[in-house]
Scaffold this active site. Sequence first.
Site, PDB file in Angstrom:
ATOM      1  N   HIS A  42       0.899  -1.168   0.000  1.00 52.04           N
ATOM      2  CA  HIS A  42       0.000   0.000   0.000  1.00 52.04           C
ATOM      3  C   HIS A  42       0.932   1.210   0.000  1.00 52.04           C
ATOM      4  O   HIS A  42       1.669   1.412   0.978  1.00 52.04           O
ATOM      5  CB  HIS A  42      -0.883   0.011   1.237  1.00 52.04           C
ATOM      6  CG  HIS A  42      -1.733  -1.211   1.362  1.00 52.04           C
ATOM      7  ND1 HIS A  42      -3.045  -1.243   0.957  1.00 52.04           N
ATOM      8  CD2 HIS A  42      -1.441  -2.453   1.830  1.00 52.04           C
ATOM      9  CE1 HIS A  42      -3.533  -2.451   1.177  1.00 52.04           C
ATOM     10  NE2 HIS A  42      -2.589  -3.209   1.700  1.00 52.04           N
ATOM     11  N   HIS A 220      -8.038  -8.326  -0.711  1.00 51.56           N
ATOM     12  CA  HIS A 220      -7.618  -8.784   0.620  1.00 51.56           C
ATOM     13  C   HIS A 220      -8.688  -9.741   1.137  1.00 51.56           C
ATOM     14  O   HIS A 220      -9.887  -9.412   1.109  1.00 51.56           O
ATOM     15  CB  HIS A 220      -7.528  -7.607   1.595  1.00 51.56           C
ATOM     16  CG  HIS A 220      -6.302  -6.764   1.448  1.00 51.56           C
ATOM     17  ND1 HIS A 220      -5.936  -6.177   0.272  1.00 51.56           N
ATOM     18  CD2 HIS A 220      -5.360  -6.413   2.368  1.00 51.56           C
ATOM     19  CE1 HIS A 220      -4.812  -5.501   0.468  1.00 51.56           C
ATOM     20  NE2 HIS A 220      -4.436  -5.618   1.725  1.00 51.56           N
ATOM     21  N   GLU A 223      -7.131 -12.317   5.993  1.00 53.26           N
ATOM     22  CA  GLU A 223      -6.090 -11.705   6.844  1.00 53.26           C
ATOM     23  C   GLU A 223      -6.590 -11.840   8.284  1.00 53.26           C
ATOM     24  O   GLU A 223      -6.020 -12.563   9.089  1.00 53.26           O
ATOM     25  CB  GLU A 223      -5.881 -10.237   6.466  1.00 53.26           C
ATOM     26  CG  GLU A 223      -4.861  -9.500   7.313  1.00 53.26           C
ATOM     27  CD  GLU A 223      -4.770  -8.001   6.975  1.00 53.26           C
ATOM     28  OE1 GLU A 223      -5.672  -7.462   6.311  1.00 53.26           O
ATOM     29  OE2 GLU A 223      -3.773  -7.368   7.406  1.00 53.26           O
ATOM     30  N   ASP A 302       2.672  -2.567   4.515  1.00 52.36           N
ATOM     31  CA  ASP A 302       2.798  -1.155   4.918  1.00 52.36           C
ATOM     32  C   ASP A 302       4.143  -0.997   5.630  1.00 52.36           C
ATOM     33  O   ASP A 302       4.204  -0.887   6.864  1.00 52.36           O
ATOM     34  CB  ASP A 302       1.648  -0.783   5.867  1.00 52.36           C
ATOM     35  CG  ASP A 302       0.295  -0.993   5.196  1.00 52.36           C
ATOM     36  OD1 ASP A 302      -0.100  -0.135   4.390  1.00 52.36           O
ATOM     37  OD2 ASP A 302      -0.337  -2.032   5.464  1.00 52.36           O
TER      38      ASP A 302
HETATM   39  N1  ADE Z   1      -4.747  -1.097   4.108  1.00 51.05           N
HETATM   40  C1  ADE Z   1      -3.439  -0.928   4.333  1.00 51.05           C
HETATM   41  N2  ADE Z   1      -2.915  -2.029   4.864  1.00 51.05           N
HETATM   42  C2  ADE Z   1      -3.909  -2.938   4.969  1.00 51.05           C
HETATM   43  C3  ADE Z   1      -3.991  -4.266   5.429  1.00 51.05           C
HETATM   44  N3  ADE Z   1      -2.937  -4.918   5.907  1.00 51.05           N
HETATM   45  N4  ADE Z   1      -5.199  -4.875   5.397  1.00 51.05           N
HETATM   46  C4  ADE Z   1      -6.266  -4.233   4.929  1.00 51.05           C
HETATM   47  N5  ADE Z   1      -6.246  -2.990   4.476  1.00 51.05           N
HETATM   48  C5  ADE Z   1      -5.068  -2.336   4.492  1.00 51.05           C
HETATM   49 ZN    ZN Z   2      -2.548  -5.054   2.523  1.00 52.60          ZN
END
Ligand code: ADE
Ligand code: ZN
Length: 358
Positions: A42, A220, A223, A302
């Site tokens: 991101h 995504h 997670e 990130d």
């Molecule tokens: N936006 C930025 N990082 C993220 C993540 N790990 N999961 C979901 N949305 C995100």
């Molecule tokens: Zn992500």
Amino acid sequence: MNPVPASSPTAPQAAALAPMPTALSDAANLAQRIAKAELHIHIEGSLEPELIFALAQRNGVALAYPSVEALRAAYAFTDLQSFLDIYYAGASVLLHEADFFDMAWAYFLRAQADNVVHAELFFDPQTHTARGVPMGTVINGLKRACDQAQAQLGISSHLILCFLRHLSEDDALATLEAALPYRAHLVGVGLDSSEVGHPPSKFANVFARSRALGLRVVAHAGEEGPPDYIWQALDVLKAERIDHGVRCLEDAALVKRLAAERVPLTVCPLSNLKLCVVPDLTQHPMKRLLDAGLCATVNSDDPAYFGGYMNANFVQTVQALNLGREDVITLARNSIEASFVCAEHRVALLEKLEQSIQ
Ligand code: ADE
Ligand code: ZN
């Protein structure tokens, strides 16, 4: 000679306090120099605290933290939402095209240092358009950095527009329409932000419209959310890659499908650690994913918030799980095979990978 016990009154203070340096394995050294692609970054998550403060000053934006150190000290997350709150606040310093350029350029310089030869950058336009920043300002700034990365660093890249899943599908549809003048700069669309309570099925229409426009599709899923969200990403959104996806291991039938269809997973080990998806990197599922025959890749998610870019993710995972050279080569090859580059460019990237193994 016997080592001096740390508790000995004669032990030098520094020696008593210094952590034992851990020698890097052969595989970890290879992981650093091997050519690789990053498929889950991101770009707003690459904003380092120093750049957040510099942009805040340049743009006259007030921050909730008095210093870089105070901001960094707040990076102690308990789950995805606790991170997202601070991540969206950090992105508030981005106002002008030059800000988006500077952010992405800083990322590309880090990527080059880690031997990343191709990167697919996620960006969250709704975070910016909601503050009055035009779509063109966001995309043009990022695209200019991508072009410069190709020209000056030899790094190819793509942009993937992500819809924020905590917002409505109507908002996502309006965002897609606003991005249409920049369609040529986008390779695909994704789905990110708060996962639990916002299943992929909520976005069936906007992903159908995106596919009709010829955009590639990622999402995504798995997670923090359940394996059912991965099924929905595949069956409803027609996702070609699953971002994270680590919870697939809870569902044997899902693992079988992901392996049979060779659906890539863009896994982010340090993110999983910092967001408490795993308690410790030695418990990370990366080895189990590889052993299950899945097309897993390593990514940074990130990096400014989670403590490391690509090589930090590779090295710490390799060390914690005792991965070998073949695992490293598989992970790097998977990243290139799972990328959205054309066939000709894929051959060139695989050639770079082969040369970097020597
Ligand atoms: N936006 C930025 N990082 C993220 C993540 N790990 N999961 C979901 N949305 C995100
Ligand atoms: Zn992500």
